[in-house]
Design a protein around this motif. Sequence first.
Motif, short mmCIF file in Angstrom:
data_model
loop_
_atom_site.label_atom_id
_atom_site.label_comp_id
_atom_site.label_asym_id
_atom_site.label_seq_id
_atom_site.Cartn_x
_atom_site.Cartn_y
_atom_site.Cartn_z
N ARG A 88 0.83 -1.21 0.00
CA ARG A 88 0.00 0.00 0.00
C ARG A 88 0.87 1.26 0.00
O ARG A 88 0.63 2.19 -0.78
N ASP A 89 1.87 1.29 0.87
CA ASP A 89 2.71 2.48 0.98
C ASP A 89 3.46 2.75 -0.32
O ASP A 89 3.59 3.90 -0.75
N LEU A 90 3.95 1.71 -0.96
CA LEU A 90 4.68 1.88 -2.22
C LEU A 90 3.76 2.40 -3.32
O LEU A 90 4.14 3.29 -4.10
N LEU A 91 2.56 1.85 -3.41
CA LEU A 91 1.63 2.27 -4.46
C LEU A 91 1.15 3.70 -4.24
O LEU A 91 0.99 4.46 -5.20
N LYS A 92 0.93 4.08 -3.00
CA LYS A 92 0.48 5.45 -2.72
C LYS A 92 1.55 6.46 -3.09
O LYS A 92 1.24 7.57 -3.54
N LYS A 93 2.81 6.10 -2.90
CA LYS A 93 3.89 7.00 -3.29
C LYS A 93 3.90 7.22 -4.80
O LYS A 93 4.40 8.24 -5.28
N GLU A 94 3.36 6.25 -5.55
CA GLU A 94 3.29 6.37 -7.00
C GLU A 94 2.01 7.07 -7.45
O GLU A 94 1.78 7.23 -8.64
N GLY A 95 1.17 7.47 -6.49
CA GLY A 95 -0.02 8.24 -6.81
C GLY A 95 -1.31 7.46 -6.84
O GLY A 95 -2.38 8.03 -7.08
N ALA A 140 12.10 -19.20 5.87
CA ALA A 140 13.14 -18.26 6.27
C ALA A 140 13.01 -16.94 5.51
O ALA A 140 13.30 -15.87 6.06
N LEU A 141 12.57 -17.02 4.27
CA LEU A 141 12.35 -15.80 3.49
C LEU A 141 11.10 -15.07 3.97
O LEU A 141 11.12 -13.86 4.21
N LEU A 142 10.02 -15.80 4.11
CA LEU A 142 8.74 -15.19 4.46
C LEU A 142 8.77 -14.52 5.83
O LEU A 142 8.02 -13.57 6.08
N THR A 143 9.62 -14.99 6.72
CA THR A 143 9.70 -14.40 8.06
C THR A 143 10.73 -13.27 8.14
O THR A 143 10.91 -12.67 9.20
N SER A 144 11.39 -12.97 7.03
CA SER A 144 12.37 -11.89 6.98
C SER A 144 11.71 -10.58 6.57
O SER A 144 11.09 -10.50 5.51
N ALA A 145 11.85 -9.55 7.40
CA ALA A 145 11.27 -8.25 7.07
C ALA A 145 11.88 -7.69 5.79
O ALA A 145 11.18 -7.07 4.97
N ASP A 146 13.18 -7.89 5.60
CA ASP A 146 13.83 -7.40 4.39
C ASP A 146 13.24 -8.07 3.15
O ASP A 146 12.99 -7.42 2.13
N TRP A 147 13.03 -9.38 3.24
CA TRP A 147 12.47 -10.08 2.08
C TRP A 147 11.03 -9.66 1.84
O TRP A 147 10.61 -9.52 0.69
N ARG A 148 10.26 -9.44 2.91
CA ARG A 148 8.87 -9.01 2.73
C ARG A 148 8.80 -7.65 2.04
O ARG A 148 7.89 -7.39 1.25
N GLN A 149 9.79 -6.80 2.31
CA GLN A 149 9.82 -5.51 1.61
C GLN A 149 10.11 -5.73 0.13
O GLN A 149 9.53 -5.06 -0.73
N LYS A 150 10.99 -6.68 -0.18
CA LYS A 150 11.25 -7.01 -1.58
C LYS A 150 10.00 -7.58 -2.24
O LYS A 150 9.70 -7.27 -3.40
N ALA A 151 9.28 -8.42 -1.50
CA ALA A 151 8.05 -8.99 -2.05
C ALA A 151 7.05 -7.89 -2.38
O ALA A 151 6.43 -7.90 -3.46
N ALA A 152 6.90 -6.94 -1.47
CA ALA A 152 5.98 -5.83 -1.71
C ALA A 152 6.42 -5.02 -2.92
O ALA A 152 5.59 -4.61 -3.74
N ARG A 153 7.73 -4.81 -3.05
CA ARG A 153 8.22 -4.03 -4.19
C ARG A 153 8.01 -4.79 -5.50
O ARG A 153 7.65 -4.20 -6.52
N GLY A 154 8.22 -6.09 -5.47
CA GLY A 154 7.97 -6.88 -6.67
C GLY A 154 6.52 -6.80 -7.10
O GLY A 154 6.20 -6.66 -8.29
N LEU A 155 5.61 -6.89 -6.12
CA LEU A 155 4.18 -6.76 -6.42
C LEU A 155 3.87 -5.37 -6.97
O LEU A 155 3.13 -5.22 -7.95
#
Length: 316
Positions: free
Chosen positions: A155-162, A291-306
């Motif tokens: 949500r935060d990433l998409l809102k930054k894009e308008g 191990a990936l799904l529980t990583s905050a860094d990876w979840r941020q990457k997942a959000a960015r990929g989406l």
Amino acid sequence: MSYDESQPAPRRRFGLNPLTLTVATLVPAAVVGVLVWQGLGGSGDDGGNAAAATASASPTGRSGTLLGDGVPGDAEPGGSGPASPGATDPAKGPLAGKVVVIDPGHNTRNHLHTAEINKQVQIGPTSKECDTTGTATNAGYAEAAFTLDVSHRLRDLLKKEGATVTLTQDDDRPFGPCVDERARIGNRAKADAVVSVHADGSAVGNRGFHVILPGLVKGGGADTTPIVGPSRDLGEHIAGRFAAVTGSAPSNYIGDGTGLDVRKDLGGLNLSTVPKVFVECGNMRDPKDAALLTSADWRQKAARGLAEGISGFLAP
């Protein structure tokens, strides 16, 4: 305290001491004026000007400060700070005017409302339970917690894009919503894209992500004919960017290596009238994926990929 600079600065008021009064009775008026001036150390106008200068130097509004991450902050809650240097105005972003609905899968309290979530709802020609509890890692990290976290980041990433962004639930209801209501939320919003965020619960060794696309379904109030094509386009954009940004491979157990799967048994897809996909970000039951799904860094990457996949679909 705010200052109103449109008002004249207040004059300082001084009391007269006994010596001044005595002199005033013995000398001419002109001398009295000189002595009074000397006794008081200057004219009232100087004091008034000093007050005016103080008022002029004082802020008439709240001043903001830049926090460590470059986000405008305020000395007082609710204040408006200065824009971060180089920040993009969301109103002029590439997704301005676009509506995106994010559907965080399940609900962190579904397990407390089993009777309600097991109620059958119509999903087209057939019926299905209102919702489910979702899966979890072996250590107990719930899918519902994962989906909500990634959805907030997305949500935060998409809102930054308008984009205008709506969530189907934000941990703000006791259970659900039911799958048919989740579809209606996207439909009522006339969303340009809807993404339902999930994680799978498959066998150990089954790894990777996959995007679920709607199949052709007609009947029982469902007709996916208009959305099958656009939803596939959305899904392909997301699959490509998700793999590139997260480094995760497409599922090795669903989709024959494409990262895409077509289903006709999901009410959230069957009842949608706007482009919509489900994304299973990984397998929570596999230790390596967990191990990936529980990583905050990876979840941020997942959000960015989406986000990049959605942006590529909406603003190619």
